[in-house]
Design a protein around this motif. Sequence first.
Motif, PDB file in Angstrom:
ATOM      1  N   UNK B 315       0.835  -1.202   0.000  1.00  0.00           N
ATOM      2  CA  UNK B 315       0.000   0.000   0.000  1.00  0.00           C
ATOM      3  C   UNK B 315       0.866   1.247   0.000  1.00  0.00           C
ATOM      4  N   UNK B 316       0.561   2.150  -0.911  1.00  0.00           N
ATOM      5  CA  UNK B 316       1.231   3.430  -0.838  1.00  0.00           C
ATOM      6  C   UNK B 316       0.184   4.503  -0.534  1.00  0.00           C
ATOM      7  N   UNK B 317       0.592   5.477   0.241  1.00  0.00           N
ATOM      8  CA  UNK B 317      -0.317   6.559   0.605  1.00  0.00           C
ATOM      9  C   UNK B 317       0.210   7.848  -0.002  1.00  0.00           C
ATOM     10  N   UNK B 318      -0.629   8.484  -0.801  1.00  0.00           N
ATOM     11  CA  UNK B 318      -0.231   9.723  -1.468  1.00  0.00           C
ATOM     12  C   UNK B 318      -1.022  10.855  -0.829  1.00  0.00           C
ATOM     13  N   UNK B 319      -0.372  11.958  -0.563  1.00  0.00           N
ATOM     14  CA  UNK B 319      -1.104  13.041   0.106  1.00  0.00           C
ATOM     15  C   UNK B 319      -2.155  13.634  -0.831  1.00  0.00           C
ATOM     16  N   UNK B 326      -7.273  11.017  -8.582  1.00  0.00           N
ATOM     17  CA  UNK B 326      -7.622   9.605  -8.388  1.00  0.00           C
ATOM     18  C   UNK B 326      -8.963   9.440  -7.692  1.00  0.00           C
ATOM     19  N   UNK B 327      -9.746   8.489  -8.190  1.00  0.00           N
ATOM     20  CA  UNK B 327     -11.055   8.226  -7.580  1.00  0.00           C
ATOM     21  C   UNK B 327     -11.114   6.785  -7.074  1.00  0.00           C
ATOM     22  N   UNK B 328     -12.010   6.563  -6.121  1.00  0.00           N
ATOM     23  CA  UNK B 328     -12.137   5.221  -5.534  1.00  0.00           C
ATOM     24  C   UNK B 328     -12.481   4.186  -6.612  1.00  0.00           C
ATOM     25  N   UNK B 329     -11.784   3.079  -6.579  1.00  0.00           N
ATOM     26  CA  UNK B 329     -12.038   2.036  -7.574  1.00  0.00           C
ATOM     27  C   UNK B 329     -11.348   0.740  -7.166  1.00  0.00           C
ATOM     28  N   UNK B 330     -11.991  -0.352  -7.483  1.00  0.00           N
ATOM     29  CA  UNK B 330     -11.312  -1.641  -7.364  1.00  0.00           C
ATOM     30  C   UNK B 330     -11.090  -2.138  -8.784  1.00  0.00           C
ATOM     31  N   UNK B 331      -9.852  -2.386  -9.066  1.00  0.00           N
ATOM     32  CA  UNK B 331      -9.465  -2.729 -10.414  1.00  0.00           C
ATOM     33  C   UNK B 331      -9.099  -4.211 -10.470  1.00  0.00           C
ATOM     34  N   UNK B 342      -6.600  -1.603  -5.478  1.00  0.00           N
ATOM     35  CA  UNK B 342      -7.677  -0.811  -4.894  1.00  0.00           C
ATOM     36  C   UNK B 342      -7.196   0.621  -4.734  1.00  0.00           C
ATOM     37  N   UNK B 343      -8.040   1.529  -5.158  1.00  0.00           N
ATOM     38  CA  UNK B 343      -7.735   2.944  -4.929  1.00  0.00           C
ATOM     39  C   UNK B 343      -8.792   3.452  -3.966  1.00  0.00           C
ATOM     40  N   UNK B 344      -8.355   4.080  -2.903  1.00  0.00           N
ATOM     41  CA  UNK B 344      -9.288   4.465  -1.861  1.00  0.00           C
ATOM     42  C   UNK B 344      -8.863   5.783  -1.240  1.00  0.00           C
ATOM     43  N   UNK B 345      -9.778   6.718  -1.178  1.00  0.00           N
ATOM     44  CA  UNK B 345      -9.466   8.008  -0.563  1.00  0.00           C
ATOM     45  C   UNK B 345      -9.986   8.044   0.863  1.00  0.00           C
ATOM     46  N   UNK B 348     -11.252  11.384   5.850  1.00  0.00           N
ATOM     47  CA  UNK B 348     -10.812  12.398   6.804  1.00  0.00           C
ATOM     48  C   UNK B 348      -9.594  13.165   6.305  1.00  0.00           C
ATOM     49  N   UNK B 349      -8.542  12.402   6.008  1.00  0.00           N
ATOM     50  CA  UNK B 349      -7.282  13.062   5.649  1.00  0.00           C
ATOM     51  C   UNK B 349      -7.253  13.469   4.187  1.00  0.00           C
ATOM     52  N   UNK B 350      -8.146  12.865   3.375  1.00  0.00           N
ATOM     53  CA  UNK B 350      -8.161  13.088   1.931  1.00  0.00           C
ATOM     54  C   UNK B 350      -6.922  12.504   1.237  1.00  0.00           C
ATOM     55  N   UNK B 351      -6.118  11.787   1.995  1.00  0.00           N
ATOM     56  CA  UNK B 351      -4.995  11.072   1.373  1.00  0.00           C
ATOM     57  C   UNK B 351      -5.552   9.919   0.550  1.00  0.00           C
ATOM     58  N   UNK B 352      -4.805   9.519  -0.466  1.00  0.00           N
ATOM     59  CA  UNK B 352      -5.259   8.391  -1.271  1.00  0.00           C
ATOM     60  C   UNK B 352      -4.356   7.197  -1.025  1.00  0.00           C
ATOM     61  N   UNK B 353      -4.987   6.055  -0.864  1.00  0.00           N
ATOM     62  CA  UNK B 353      -4.212   4.820  -0.704  1.00  0.00           C
ATOM     63  C   UNK B 353      -4.363   3.991  -1.976  1.00  0.00           C
ATOM     64  N   UNK B 354      -3.255   3.493  -2.445  1.00  0.00           N
ATOM     65  CA  UNK B 354      -3.299   2.556  -3.567  1.00  0.00           C
ATOM     66  C   UNK B 354      -2.763   1.230  -3.042  1.00  0.00           C
ATOM     67  N   UNK B 355      -3.601   0.211  -3.077  1.00  0.00           N
ATOM     68  CA  UNK B 355      -3.171  -1.094  -2.569  1.00  0.00           C
ATOM     69  C   UNK B 355      -3.087  -2.087  -3.709  1.00  0.00           C
ATOM     70  N   UNK B 356      -1.937  -2.708  -3.808  1.00  0.00           N
ATOM     71  CA  UNK B 356      -1.763  -3.756  -4.815  1.00  0.00           C
ATOM     72  C   UNK B 356      -1.882  -5.096  -4.106  1.00  0.00           C
ATOM     73  N   UNK B 357      -2.886  -5.857  -4.454  1.00  0.00           N
ATOM     74  CA  UNK B 357      -3.059  -7.190  -3.891  1.00  0.00           C
ATOM     75  C   UNK B 357      -2.417  -8.186  -4.846  1.00  0.00           C
TER      76      UNK B 357
END
Lengths: 174, 605
Positions: B315-319, B326-331, B342-345, B348-357
Amino acid sequence: MEKDMKLLLHICCGPCSTYPVQELLKEGFEIQGLFYNPNIHPIEEHKRRKENVEKMSSITNIPVVYNDDFRQSEWENLEDKGAARCTGCYSLRMEEAARYASENGFEAYTTTLLVSPYQKHELIKELGEFYAEKYRVAFAYRDFRPGFRQGQQMAKEMGLYRQKYCGCILSLNG
Amino acid sequence: MIKRVGMKKFITGIILFCIILISQNVVFAAQQLTLNYDNKSVKYSGVSYKITINDKEIKTDFPGIVFNKVTMFPLRPVFESLGGTVIWNSKTQIMDITYKGEKYQFENNSSNAKINGKIIKMTSPAKKINDRLIVPVDFLKNVKGLIASTDTKANVIKISTNYTGSVKEISSADSGEKTIVTLRMDNHKGYKYYRLTNPDRIAVEFNNIKSDQKTIETASAHISGISVEAISDNSTRVIINLNEMANFSLADLQDGCKITIEKPINTNLSYENSYDRVYFSLKNIRLADIKEENNRSYIAERYKHEYDAENFKYTITIDAASSLSLKDEVYNIDDSLVSTVEIYRDKETQDTKITINAKQEFVYLTSYNDKRMQSEINLLTPAKEGEALVVIDAGHGGEDPGANNGKILEKDLNLAIALKLEALLKKNNVKTFMLRQDDTFVGLYDRPYIANALNATLFVSIHNNAIDSAKTSGTETLYYPEAKGDPAFTGEKFAKMVQDALIEKLKSVNRKTVQRPGLVVLKYTKMPAILAEIGFLTNAAEVKNLTNPEFQQKAAEALNDSILKALDIIASEKKTEDKLENESNNEPDPDAEAAQDIADEQAAE
């Protein structure tokens, strides 16, 4: 065919450039110089320093681009007084060098100001990195200071004019 | 005495033999079939057929027989053995069979069978004999998933579900924003699907399906066509060509699958997995900078990251500021390496997480590709301790053609030699990693960084030269200069081996090895690295050579030979090192310990 990394070297004057040029060539960089020192006072001194960079360029075969902007009045109107003006002075140069490097496909940039033990070394480094970030180009920080004397000797041998003051009106009068 | 005992045994033997003969006759007599039907009893004197399914004999109380000159078989034992359901209605004299989702119906004394309600004429009517409904063997050709034949020599009715099937339906249709592709096969034995990238495709590989090469033109929203290709005699790959990187989901059908394709929400995310290099790219988002400090280069990350090793989750977290687009999505990626992204904002913090499973362990390396204005998250599998890995760098590529001579581009020649080298090394069981295997652009800094992250043993960059004089020709090998007197195997030593091998094979002008401290690929690689300039594109004779596959092969052979030699040297160096280490471990040397303490102190300072 593979090309060497291109580095833009901001050059403040001929003598200061000798040692950094020698070291950066050793590292394998393809070097281009940038002469941009818009507040060297008076204008005759600015001209003289530029001529000596041209001399260095023809001796070492390092190409240099010259930006003849002379912004003395702008400089004199800066609000910062005293030593704080050094920040403004370095910023002018570092920003222009970073911008030029970024727009002209250089991988990195640095400055001959890093050779002088009389300059505010850490401040130059900090500003170099700041503008590197802003213009998306690497700042090749080097501590050239150990080579200062060697550089001055090299300048002497090349017959370059060695000035007695840093450059601005304050350093001239001070 | 001995003789008499022998005679007794002999007589006993004869008696036993006779009993066996008699009892066998009894068995034969019992097998004599009497056919009871239409209120009569008839002795059957014809051939009794055994019945096999996939060469295994099935249990049946009624064999295959020839009845009214037609070879018939009993339905119930056959379909029950196949796993179908069989229901007999004695009132209507109708038998219903369900097998692999199809419905079959037979009626006593009727030649009309029904398949899913549709009448099929049989060569002879179904007949109830000895409480078994029998039908002609040749009816089986109408049953999905089966083939049957009668072996009249061995008296066997052979039924097989193992025959190689074929493509039944390939179609596509748009439904709203989605494109639905339907793939139906006759008798497939499982399938797997995966993505192919560059260009983006979805591939479905069916086992036990035979096919001919063909392309199906389609005009659906998200796909530009479907092609079918035979992988082997009994496997087929269907490739769906996507118009762009698309999200997809796949649903199982009884006889194939249905793939729903839709446009992803985040169009700036794409995935590349067409060869050694696997990466996600994010357009217009800068996740990393290249920093240079005192002759050392590194990647400065603009994100936070964490790795859940147990679940292969990265998972990387981008400020917020850098991830606005980037918008929420499961790819769904769903290939052999990655299940989803998974892209998830965070609200609260408005940070975006991108998780590679991912489906396996990777080392992640993120860099920024200036030319393409995109961040690239590389999924890398480093070499294991003691495992040799050679990174092959075909110079230039994509938007960067390198040198050229008219339409002959350096990047193409570099690649041709690189691919030949790869094949040779693979033949010698040397693991390789191609930084590019086709005409793609790879960031200059990515080349050494990827090699470093892979823990590669050697780095081999392949280039060709150019100069403003048509006369100049020859071969040279470039290296980063080693520290004076360095005893280790370095790029400089490696370069000499490569240069010697190239000159010997190619008989070209020897331009020797050349010190080049300013080349990114040589300077920032941590393993012995060389850059071979095979020949000059600007020289007429050499360019002729360089475009000749035989010459390219020779160059690859020279590189291969020197790489094998270098790997040997590195392996034996390693052995000596290990040995010394073991020895010093066995007998602690107080002097060495003291020296180590001093070294540690110095390092701490």
